[in-house]
Design a protein around this motif. Structure first.
Motif, mmCIF file in Angstrom:
data_model
loop_
_atom_site.group_PDB
_atom_site.id
_atom_site.type_symbol
_atom_site.label_atom_id
_atom_site.label_comp_id
_atom_site.label_asym_id
_atom_site.label_seq_id
_atom_site.Cartn_x
_atom_site.Cartn_y
_atom_site.Cartn_z
ATOM 1 N N SER A 1 0.848 -1.199 0.000
ATOM 2 C CA SER A 1 0.000 0.000 0.000
ATOM 3 C C SER A 1 0.880 1.244 0.000
ATOM 4 N N ALA A 2 0.339 2.325 -0.545
ATOM 5 C CA ALA A 2 1.056 3.602 -0.610
ATOM 6 C C ALA A 2 0.024 4.715 -0.729
ATOM 7 N N THR A 3 0.502 5.951 -0.899
ATOM 8 C CA THR A 3 -0.373 7.115 -0.915
ATOM 9 C C THR A 3 -0.464 7.713 -2.312
ATOM 10 N N GLN A 4 -1.668 8.031 -2.725
ATOM 11 C CA GLN A 4 -1.874 8.679 -4.019
ATOM 12 C C GLN A 4 -1.095 9.989 -4.090
ATOM 13 N N GLY A 5 -0.446 10.226 -5.236
ATOM 14 C CA GLY A 5 0.285 11.461 -5.426
ATOM 15 C C GLY A 5 1.674 11.477 -4.816
ATOM 16 N N GLY A 6 2.023 10.439 -4.063
ATOM 17 C CA GLY A 6 3.315 10.402 -3.399
ATOM 18 C C GLY A 6 4.346 9.584 -4.151
ATOM 19 N N TYR A 7 5.537 9.522 -3.588
ATOM 20 C CA TYR A 7 6.623 8.703 -4.096
ATOM 21 C C TYR A 7 6.863 7.567 -3.108
ATOM 22 N N THR A 8 7.292 6.427 -3.611
ATOM 23 C CA THR A 8 7.532 5.301 -2.717
ATOM 24 C C THR A 8 8.571 4.373 -3.314
ATOM 25 N N LYS A 9 9.107 3.522 -2.472
ATOM 26 C CA LYS A 9 9.975 2.433 -2.924
ATOM 27 C C LYS A 9 9.258 1.127 -2.655
ATOM 28 N N ILE A 10 9.168 0.291 -3.669
ATOM 29 C CA ILE A 10 8.530 -1.012 -3.513
ATOM 30 C C ILE A 10 9.510 -2.088 -3.952
ATOM 31 N N ALA A 11 9.213 -3.313 -3.561
ATOM 32 C CA ALA A 11 10.021 -4.458 -3.974
ATOM 33 C C ALA A 11 9.098 -5.547 -4.498
ATOM 34 N N PHE A 12 9.400 -6.032 -5.677
ATOM 35 C CA PHE A 12 8.668 -7.178 -6.208
ATOM 36 C C PHE A 12 9.343 -8.441 -5.676
ATOM 37 N N ARG A 13 8.621 -9.165 -4.853
ATOM 38 C CA ARG A 13 9.162 -10.371 -4.210
ATOM 39 C C ARG A 13 8.790 -11.588 -5.050
ATOM 40 N N VAL A 14 9.808 -12.285 -5.534
ATOM 41 C CA VAL A 14 9.599 -13.393 -6.472
ATOM 42 C C VAL A 14 10.155 -14.682 -5.880
ATOM 43 N N PRO A 15 9.283 -15.616 -5.476
ATOM 44 C CA PRO A 15 9.759 -16.914 -4.987
ATOM 45 C C PRO A 15 9.888 -17.904 -6.139
ATOM 46 N N ASN A 16 10.806 -18.840 -6.016
ATOM 47 C CA ASN A 16 10.923 -19.921 -6.997
ATOM 48 C C ASN A 16 10.031 -21.072 -6.544
ATOM 49 N N GLU A 17 9.056 -21.441 -7.357
ATOM 50 C CA GLU A 17 8.088 -22.467 -6.970
ATOM 51 C C GLU A 17 8.387 -23.830 -7.584
ATOM 52 N N LYS A 18 9.506 -23.940 -8.302
ATOM 53 C CA LYS A 18 9.843 -25.219 -8.927
ATOM 54 C C LYS A 18 10.990 -25.898 -8.183
ATOM 55 N N ASP A 19 10.987 -27.239 -8.261
ATOM 56 C CA ASP A 19 12.043 -28.015 -7.624
ATOM 57 C C ASP A 19 13.172 -28.363 -8.580
ATOM 58 N N THR A 20 12.936 -28.192 -9.886
ATOM 59 C CA THR A 20 13.910 -28.660 -10.867
ATOM 60 C C THR A 20 14.364 -27.575 -11.834
ATOM 61 N N PHE B 1 14.067 -17.028 -2.858
ATOM 62 C CA PHE B 1 13.306 -15.926 -3.445
ATOM 63 C C PHE B 1 14.257 -14.746 -3.644
ATOM 64 N N GLN B 2 13.815 -13.786 -4.442
ATOM 65 C CA GLN B 2 14.593 -12.579 -4.680
ATOM 66 C C GLN B 2 13.657 -11.385 -4.661
ATOM 67 N N GLU B 3 14.195 -10.212 -4.316
ATOM 68 C CA GLU B 3 13.410 -8.989 -4.335
ATOM 69 C C GLU B 3 14.028 -8.000 -5.313
ATOM 70 N N PHE B 4 13.159 -7.380 -6.113
ATOM 71 C CA PHE B 4 13.572 -6.426 -7.131
ATOM 72 C C PHE B 4 12.982 -5.062 -6.760
ATOM 73 N N GLU B 5 13.844 -4.132 -6.376
ATOM 74 C CA GLU B 5 13.383 -2.863 -5.833
ATOM 75 C C GLU B 5 13.238 -1.799 -6.913
ATOM 76 N N VAL B 6 12.184 -1.006 -6.754
ATOM 77 C CA VAL B 6 11.872 0.060 -7.702
ATOM 78 C C VAL B 6 11.413 1.290 -6.922
ATOM 79 N N SER B 7 11.893 2.454 -7.345
ATOM 80 C CA SER B 7 11.409 3.727 -6.800
ATOM 81 C C SER B 7 10.502 4.365 -7.845
ATOM 82 N N LEU B 8 9.335 4.821 -7.433
ATOM 83 C CA LEU B 8 8.398 5.362 -8.408
ATOM 84 C C LEU B 8 7.484 6.415 -7.802
#
Length: 238
Positions: free
Chosen positions: A37-56, A126-133
């Motif tokens: 969650s964030a605020t309309q009209g504001g700036y924020t940093k978010i992270a896309f959290r990506v887990p690996n769901e495969k075993d192979t 898992f890995q996190e990919f950070e973005v400022s927007l």
């Protein structure tokens, strides 16, 4: 009699374990945006959290699409060792204003991260990919449709938009919820970005800790029930 009592205790403990796993399982299954969650009209940093769901197979690439109907003027990625980020811009049908009153005619519509030979997300990781927007649009939410590419060629499309009052789709897209601001989002956003991310991690950790604590309590309850039943069975009748 003793065997029956012990069997009952084992059943209770087993049910407790299954219930705990059922609660904990779905929590880490999807690609998510954190904080959510964030605020309309504001700036924020978010992270896309990506887990690996495969075993192979490893996750070798992640693509995130940003909406162009509610464009975001400023988008920047944080360097991640072992990963190369590239952005694609799209010409806007309706230009938007920047902070200085000028017109912005194009905005980032896609970010792709690709891993080198040793940095892909391995099974169980898992890995996190950070973005400022920002500034964030004045809408209820921003949906980021994402594609997760595996080393075996499989592509998982996290593009289903969750709908209120309905069951969660099989592959939900990451969603950033937006709330109305107070009018001072530009100055407050920079000070609150890091605490917001930390709060999100604390929330995730507290949720995990709660589930673990609940599992321990349920297991102890099963053990106590078994011991009490054993004592009643072993006591001579009056």
């Amino acid at each position: 009699m003793l065997r029956t009592v012990l069997a009952r205790a084992a059943v209770v403990a087993g049910v407790a374990a299954v219930a705990t796993l059922a609660l904990a399982g779905p929590a880490s299954a999807h690609v998510t945006v954190n904080p959510d969650s964030a605020t309309q009209g504001g700036y924020t940093k978010i992270a896309f959290r990506v887990p690996n769901e495969k075993d192979t197979a490893n996750t070798s690439a992640v693509e995130v699409n940003l909406p162009t109907d509610t464009p975001i003027a400023s988008v920047s990625t944080r360097p991640l060792p072992g990963w190369t980020a590239t952005t694609v811009k799209t010409k806007l049908a309706t230009p938007i204003k920047d902070d200085d009153g000028g017109e912005i005619t194009e905005a980032v519509s896609k970010i792709t991260w690709k891993a080198d030979a040793t940095s892909a997300i391995k099974p169980g990781q898992f890995q996190e990919f950070e973005v400022s927007l920002g500034p964030l649009p004045k809408t209820d939410q921003v949906v980021f449709k994402a594609l997760q590419t595996y080393s075996d060629g499989d592509i998982v499309r996290w593009i289903d938009v969750p709908a209120a009052g309905q069951d969660e789709p099989e592959h939900p897209a990451p969603v950033l919820k937006l709330t109305a601001g107070t009018g001072d989002e530009h100055g407050a956003a920079a000070a609150s970005t890091a605490p917001a991310a930390a709060a999100s991690d604390e929330k995730d950790d507290s949720g995990t800790n709660w589930l673990g604590f609940a599992g321990v309590l349920l297991g102890l309850a099963g053990l106590v029930a078994g011991l009490l039943a054993y004592r009643r069975a072993a006591s001579p009748a009056a």
